[in-house]
Motif scaffolding. Structure first.
Motif, PDB file in Angstrom:
ATOM      1  N   PHE A  42      89.707  19.351  -1.090  1.00  0.00           N
ATOM      2  CA  PHE A  42      88.913  20.461  -0.489  1.00  0.00           C
ATOM      3  C   PHE A  42      88.738  19.789   0.892  1.00  0.00           C
ATOM      4  CE2 PHE A  42      87.675  21.378  -4.552  1.00  0.00           C
ATOM      5  CZ  PHE A  42      87.785  22.614  -4.806  1.00  0.00           C
ATOM      6  N   GLY A  43      89.775  19.228   1.632  1.00  0.00           N
ATOM      7  CA  GLY A  43      90.016  18.588   2.944  1.00  0.00           C
ATOM      8  C   GLY A  43      89.003  17.304   3.127  1.00  0.00           C
ATOM      9  N   GLY A  44      88.617  16.720   2.062  1.00  0.00           N
ATOM     10  CA  GLY A  44      88.071  15.362   2.215  1.00  0.00           C
ATOM     11  C   GLY A  44      86.502  15.713   1.891  1.00  0.00           C
ATOM     12  N   VAL A  45      85.993  17.009   1.909  1.00  0.00           N
ATOM     13  CA  VAL A  45      84.555  17.196   2.173  1.00  0.00           C
ATOM     14  C   VAL A  45      83.980  17.056   0.787  1.00  0.00           C
ATOM     15  CG1 VAL A  45      84.744  18.692   4.018  1.00  0.00           C
ATOM     16  CG2 VAL A  45      84.746  19.661   1.985  1.00  0.00           C
ATOM     17  N   TRP A  46      84.646  17.104  -0.327  1.00  0.00           N
ATOM     18  CA  TRP A  46      83.840  16.814  -1.643  1.00  0.00           C
ATOM     19  C   TRP A  46      84.155  15.319  -2.138  1.00  0.00           C
ATOM     20  CZ3 TRP A  46      85.053  15.223  -6.750  1.00  0.00           C
ATOM     21  CH2 TRP A  46      84.179  15.521  -7.627  1.00  0.00           C
ATOM     22  N   SER A  47      82.907  14.861  -2.855  1.00  0.00           N
ATOM     23  CA  SER A  47      82.954  13.868  -3.348  1.00  0.00           C
ATOM     24  C   SER A  47      82.265  13.780  -4.678  1.00  0.00           C
ATOM     25  CB  SER A  47      82.524  12.401  -2.387  1.00  0.00           C
ATOM     26  OG  SER A  47      80.998  12.676  -2.325  1.00  0.00           O
ATOM     27  N   GLY A  48      82.485  12.821  -5.572  1.00  0.00           N
ATOM     28  CA  GLY A  48      81.729  12.938  -6.871  1.00  0.00           C
ATOM     29  C   GLY A  48      82.623  12.583  -7.942  1.00  0.00           C
ATOM     30  N   PRO A  49      82.405  12.641  -9.316  1.00  0.00           N
ATOM     31  CA  PRO A  49      83.285  12.096 -10.270  1.00  0.00           C
ATOM     32  C   PRO A  49      84.654  12.884 -10.673  1.00  0.00           C
ATOM     33  CG  PRO A  49      81.432  13.201 -11.415  1.00  0.00           C
ATOM     34  CD  PRO A  49      81.300  13.245  -9.743  1.00  0.00           C
ATOM     35  N   GLN A  50      85.534  12.042 -10.514  1.00  0.00           N
ATOM     36  CA  GLN A  50      87.142  12.718 -10.945  1.00  0.00           C
ATOM     37  C   GLN A  50      87.613  12.118 -12.282  1.00  0.00           C
ATOM     38  OE1 GLN A  50      89.914  12.693  -7.866  1.00  0.00           O
ATOM     39  NE2 GLN A  50      88.149  12.019  -6.102  1.00  0.00           N
ATOM     40  N   PHE A  51      87.983  13.134 -12.917  1.00  0.00           N
ATOM     41  CA  PHE A  51      88.571  12.626 -14.473  1.00  0.00           C
ATOM     42  C   PHE A  51      90.205  13.248 -14.529  1.00  0.00           C
ATOM     43  CE2 PHE A  51      84.267  13.343 -14.806  1.00  0.00           C
ATOM     44  CZ  PHE A  51      83.676  12.170 -15.407  1.00  0.00           C
ATOM     45  N   VAL A  52      91.092  12.146 -14.345  1.00  0.00           N
ATOM     46  CA  VAL A  52      92.302  12.309 -14.296  1.00  0.00           C
ATOM     47  C   VAL A  52      93.095  12.551 -15.918  1.00  0.00           C
ATOM     48  CG1 VAL A  52      94.630  11.656 -13.343  1.00  0.00           C
ATOM     49  CG2 VAL A  52      92.647  11.585 -12.087  1.00  0.00           C
ATOM     50  N   ASP A  85      99.691   8.170 -18.774  1.00  0.00           N
ATOM     51  CA  ASP A  85     100.204   6.972 -18.051  1.00  0.00           C
ATOM     52  C   ASP A  85      98.937   6.405 -17.045  1.00  0.00           C
ATOM     53  OD1 ASP A  85     101.809   5.100 -16.431  1.00  0.00           O
ATOM     54  OD2 ASP A  85     102.317   6.785 -14.945  1.00  0.00           O
ATOM     55  N   LEU A  86      98.381   5.337 -17.774  1.00  0.00           N
ATOM     56  CA  LEU A  86      97.150   4.911 -17.513  1.00  0.00           C
ATOM     57  C   LEU A  86      97.619   3.674 -16.280  1.00  0.00           C
ATOM     58  CD1 LEU A  86      95.147   4.359 -20.755  1.00  0.00           C
ATOM     59  CD2 LEU A  86      94.746   6.089 -18.969  1.00  0.00           C
ATOM     60  N   PRO A  87      96.785   3.857 -15.016  1.00  0.00           N
ATOM     61  CA  PRO A  87      97.174   3.014 -14.153  1.00  0.00           C
ATOM     62  C   PRO A  87      96.767   1.462 -14.496  1.00  0.00           C
ATOM     63  CG  PRO A  87      95.125   3.902 -13.474  1.00  0.00           C
ATOM     64  CD  PRO A  87      95.698   4.462 -14.588  1.00  0.00           C
ATOM     65  N   ALA A  88      97.509   0.495 -13.960  1.00  0.00           N
ATOM     66  CA  ALA A  88      97.184  -1.025 -14.258  1.00  0.00           C
ATOM     67  C   ALA A  88      95.896  -1.462 -13.775  1.00  0.00           C
ATOM     68  CB  ALA A  88      98.260  -1.919 -13.676  1.00  0.00           C
ATOM     69  N   ALA A  89      95.337  -0.893 -12.461  1.00  0.00           N
ATOM     70  CA  ALA A  89      94.042  -1.393 -11.924  1.00  0.00           C
ATOM     71  C   ALA A  89      93.326   0.041 -12.053  1.00  0.00           C
ATOM     72  CB  ALA A  89      94.377  -1.850 -10.633  1.00  0.00           C
ATOM     73  N   PRO A  90      91.847  -0.501 -11.883  1.00  0.00           N
ATOM     74  CA  PRO A  90      90.924   0.748 -11.928  1.00  0.00           C
ATOM     75  C   PRO A  90      91.205   1.539 -10.575  1.00  0.00           C
ATOM     76  CG  PRO A  90      89.817  -1.260 -12.478  1.00  0.00           C
ATOM     77  CD  PRO A  90      91.413  -1.522 -12.329  1.00  0.00           C
ATOM     78  N   VAL A  91      90.583   2.512 -10.365  1.00  0.00           N
ATOM     79  CA  VAL A  91      90.518   3.375  -9.149  1.00  0.00           C
ATOM     80  C   VAL A  91      89.215   3.895  -9.109  1.00  0.00           C
ATOM     81  CG1 VAL A  91      91.213   5.405  -7.680  1.00  0.00           C
ATOM     82  CG2 VAL A  91      92.968   4.250  -9.370  1.00  0.00           C
ATOM     83  N   PRO A  92      88.615   3.431  -7.953  1.00  0.00           N
ATOM     84  CA  PRO A  92      87.053   3.530  -7.629  1.00  0.00           C
ATOM     85  C   PRO A  92      86.746   5.088  -7.822  1.00  0.00           C
ATOM     86  CG  PRO A  92      87.522   1.943  -6.111  1.00  0.00           C
ATOM     87  CD  PRO A  92      88.797   2.441  -6.902  1.00  0.00           C
ATOM     88  N   GLY A  93      85.809   5.608  -8.816  1.00  0.00           N
ATOM     89  CA  GLY A  93      85.172   7.082  -8.746  1.00  0.00           C
ATOM     90  C   GLY A  93      86.137   7.740  -9.456  1.00  0.00           C
ATOM     91  N   VAL A  94      87.181   6.998 -10.289  1.00  0.00           N
ATOM     92  CA  VAL A  94      88.321   8.055 -11.161  1.00  0.00           C
ATOM     93  C   VAL A  94      88.181   7.280 -12.423  1.00  0.00           C
ATOM     94  CG1 VAL A  94      90.503   8.603 -11.324  1.00  0.00           C
ATOM     95  CG2 VAL A  94      89.509   8.479  -9.066  1.00  0.00           C
ATOM     96  N   THR A  95      88.020   8.402 -13.507  1.00  0.00           N
ATOM     97  CA  THR A  95      88.087   8.028 -14.928  1.00  0.00           C
ATOM     98  C   THR A  95      89.423   8.517 -15.495  1.00  0.00           C
ATOM     99  OG1 THR A  95      85.496   7.896 -15.042  1.00  0.00           O
ATOM    100  CG2 THR A  95      87.280   8.182 -17.066  1.00  0.00           C
ATOM    101  N   ARG A 116     100.034  14.455 -12.219  1.00  0.00           N
ATOM    102  CA  ARG A 116     101.078  14.771 -11.032  1.00  0.00           C
ATOM    103  C   ARG A 116     100.321  15.202  -9.801  1.00  0.00           C
ATOM    104  NH1 ARG A 116     105.257  19.345 -12.464  1.00  0.00           N
ATOM    105  NH2 ARG A 116     103.399  20.468 -12.734  1.00  0.00           N
ATOM    106  N   THR A 117      99.140  16.043  -9.958  1.00  0.00           N
ATOM    107  CA  THR A 117      98.289  16.163  -8.603  1.00  0.00           C
ATOM    108  C   THR A 117      97.777  14.951  -8.337  1.00  0.00           C
ATOM    109  OG1 THR A 117      98.131  18.558  -9.437  1.00  0.00           O
ATOM    110  CG2 THR A 117      96.383  17.614  -7.865  1.00  0.00           C
ATOM    111  N   PHE A 118      97.182  14.152  -9.027  1.00  0.00           N
ATOM    112  CA  PHE A 118      96.547  12.871  -8.647  1.00  0.00           C
ATOM    113  C   PHE A 118      97.423  12.110  -7.983  1.00  0.00           C
ATOM    114  CE2 PHE A 118      95.079   8.575  -9.257  1.00  0.00           C
ATOM    115  CZ  PHE A 118      93.861   8.572  -8.802  1.00  0.00           C
ATOM    116  N   ARG A 119      98.708  11.912  -8.164  1.00  0.00           N
ATOM    117  CA  ARG A 119      99.509  10.885  -7.859  1.00  0.00           C
ATOM    118  C   ARG A 119     100.552  11.788  -6.748  1.00  0.00           C
ATOM    119  NH1 ARG A 119      99.118   6.628 -10.980  1.00  0.00           N
ATOM    120  NH2 ARG A 119      98.384   6.846 -13.261  1.00  0.00           N
TER     121      ARG A 119
END
Length: 179
Positions: free
Chosen positions: A68-78, A82-92, A51-54
């Protein structure tokens, strides 16, 4: 080993999002926050609820969009069923809590796995996996919405305060879950 941290900004009456996940209330309560600003560099991975991711990003469409206001980047695990049909870069996308925590802690190394989302945090708390909670209490009452924790019939959870700090737009309470 990674520490599992749930961090959120909450209204005084206990809501992290307004009705229907509305996050627009948050924008007037964001600003420099030494606790949060210092935390960002110590986060090795995010564990995010579906729910947060979407959901609603109060900075959508700006340079501050994202965690964090767009300043954080790195691996995200959701965590989602409800798996998406297409991959999302940087998100597992992971369908099992144990597998999601295992993957996020492996990616984080000795840094924090920061949880975003009330439901994923409650699941980790119930499973005995949550280590720390950082709540930034904003000076507002929303009256309704998504609670920081909603655990009807849940057991008492002992917490130990790590720190209490005040910034112009919030009061930060950082706690450790006592096991």
């Amino acid at each position: 080993m990674a520490t599992l941290l749930y961090s959120a900004t909450m209204s005084l009456d206990g809501f992290i999002a307004g009705p229907d996940g509305d996050m627009s209330w948050l924008t007037e309560h964001l600003g420099p926050n030494p606790d949060v600003d210092g935390l960002v560099g110590d986060i090795g991975a995010l564990l995010v609820g579906n729910r947060t991711f979407r959901g609603d990003d109060p900075n959508r469409g700006t340079s501050q969009e994202g965690a964090f206001g767009g300043v954080w980047s790195g691996p995200q695990f959701v965590l989602t069923h409800d798996l998406p049909a297409a991959p999302v870069p940087g998100v597992t996308f992971v369908t099992d809590l144990g597998a999601a925590v295992e993957a996020a802690t492996a990616a984080a190394g000795d840094k924090y796995v920061n949880m975003l989302g009330a439901d994923v945090a409650a699941q980790c708390l119930d499973a005995g996996l949550l280590d720390e909670i950082l709540v930034c209490v904003a000076p507002v009452m929303l009256g309704d919405g998504v609670r920081l924790f909603s655990r009807p019939g849940g057991d008492r959870v002992r917490l130990e305060r790590i720190s209490l700090t005040h910034v112009p737009h919030a009061t930060n309470i950082w706690m450790r879950v006592v096991r």
